[in-house]
Design a protein around this motif. Sequence first.
Motif, PDB file in Angstrom:
ATOM      1  N   UNK A  35       0.826  -1.206   0.000  1.00 17.47           N
ATOM      2  CA  UNK A  35       0.000   0.000   0.000  1.00 17.47           C
ATOM      3  C   UNK A  35       0.859   1.253   0.000  1.00 17.47           C
ATOM      4  N   UNK A  36       1.937   1.261   0.766  1.00 16.61           N
ATOM      5  CA  UNK A  36       2.813   2.425   0.813  1.00 16.61           C
ATOM      6  C   UNK A  36       3.519   2.667  -0.518  1.00 16.61           C
ATOM      7  N   UNK A 181      12.659   4.916   2.069  1.00 22.30           N
ATOM      8  CA  UNK A 181      12.296   6.259   1.611  1.00 22.30           C
ATOM      9  C   UNK A 181      11.866   6.219   0.151  1.00 22.30           C
ATOM     10  N   UNK A 182      12.570   5.447  -0.660  1.00 22.99           N
ATOM     11  CA  UNK A 182      12.173   5.296  -2.066  1.00 22.99           C
ATOM     12  C   UNK A 182      10.752   4.732  -2.162  1.00 22.99           C
ATOM     13  N   UNK A 183      10.493   3.680  -1.368  1.00 28.48           N
ATOM     14  CA  UNK A 183       9.184   3.026  -1.430  1.00 28.48           C
ATOM     15  C   UNK A 183       8.075   3.993  -1.040  1.00 28.48           C
ATOM     16  N   UNK A 184       8.272   4.730   0.042  1.00 28.97           N
ATOM     17  CA  UNK A 184       7.245   5.683   0.474  1.00 28.97           C
ATOM     18  C   UNK A 184       7.095   6.823  -0.518  1.00 28.97           C
ATOM     19  N   UNK A 185       8.212   7.243  -1.108  1.00 28.26           N
ATOM     20  CA  UNK A 185       8.147   8.298  -2.111  1.00 28.26           C
ATOM     21  C   UNK A 185       7.408   7.863  -3.358  1.00 28.26           C
ATOM     22  N   UNK A 186       7.624   6.615  -3.775  1.00 34.96           N
ATOM     23  CA  UNK A 186       6.927   6.088  -4.949  1.00 34.96           C
ATOM     24  C   UNK A 186       5.423   6.046  -4.703  1.00 34.96           C
ATOM     25  N   UNK A 187       5.037   5.728  -3.476  1.00 37.12           N
ATOM     26  CA  UNK A 187       3.611   5.656  -3.179  1.00 37.12           C
ATOM     27  C   UNK A 187       2.957   7.018  -3.045  1.00 37.12           C
ATOM     28  N   UNK A 188       3.683   8.006  -2.516  1.00 34.15           N
ATOM     29  CA  UNK A 188       3.097   9.314  -2.267  1.00 34.15           C
ATOM     30  C   UNK A 188       3.125  10.216  -3.501  1.00 34.15           C
ATOM     31  N   UNK A 189       4.251  10.230  -4.189  1.00 29.93           N
ATOM     32  CA  UNK A 189       4.368  11.121  -5.356  1.00 29.93           C
ATOM     33  C   UNK A 189       5.408  10.533  -6.309  1.00 29.93           C
TER      34      UNK A 189
END
Length: 316
Positions: A35-36, A181-189
């Motif tokens: 999901x993230x 950080x990459x994973x969360x960044x891919x999910x957010x923007x």
Amino acid sequence: MIELLMTVFSATFFVTVIRTTTPLLFATLGGLISDLSGALNVALEGMMLISALTAVIISVYAPWYVAVLSGICAGAMLGALMAFFHLRLKADIILVGFAVNILATGGTVFALSQATGGDKGTSINLQSKAVPAVNLSFLDAIPVVGPTLRSLLSDHSILSWLALFMVFAVWYFLYRTPYGLWLRGVGEYPAAPEAAGINVTKVRAWSLVASGALAGIGGAQLAMFNYIGFTRDMTAGRGFIALGAVLLGARHPVGAMLAALLFGIFEALAVVMPNLFNWIPGEMIQTIPFVVTVLALILFSYRAQRARQMRTLTKI
């Protein structure tokens, strides 16, 4: 009511809660990772079901740890399959997830019948192995509280202890490593990491593989410790409950653990309450975890709507 309170505050109920929470927690952590990354994994149910059957069949011919690894691999392969159809062939991930769930529902029945010589309901004819429990008998040596600690902490599955470690591992990965950080960044923007040279498709693909692997451990725990053997549709909606736990836990590993624990408590109540309240239909008690899931989703939607309204007012 007094009997219910005595049961809830007993060591036996605590052990039951840990047992019911473990597969939910693994599936919830898997759903959190996907999901993230922006790739919602609605196939957790099917992944757990296929992994459970795989682990049971392999355990007949190999040690228990090989069976657990085979369940992990089965879940990971299904995650890779989802990534292929969604990311390479551009299929809608929700439809792909439902396709995996439908495949699991019918495919496990067919595979079970082939493995057992025609039995489509259970694997009772297969001499499957169990995941060993951790015996902490040395806790008895602790003065005063030793026996109590042993009754609470001993005889849990190895995978239950692994689940607790995985909460910390996932948290560390997400918030203390560049890959998280990459994973969360891919999910957010996704446009931002893509501009920085990060392969968005690759990150989402690996998140789905990891999600499937974690769901696979949950399926192995379900079929090799909670129950010894496989029964048709034995996941009983746990994959969908895990999705609710992801949202209720505010998409954070610790929150996901607490949400999975909450659902585990209600599932444990559904186990013990029929013995205390015979006048309540068993089917009604079994709906408790699903009712809580719906309430959790309503709460999450309300909280998300309030957050959007606050952001709008802030901009004004």
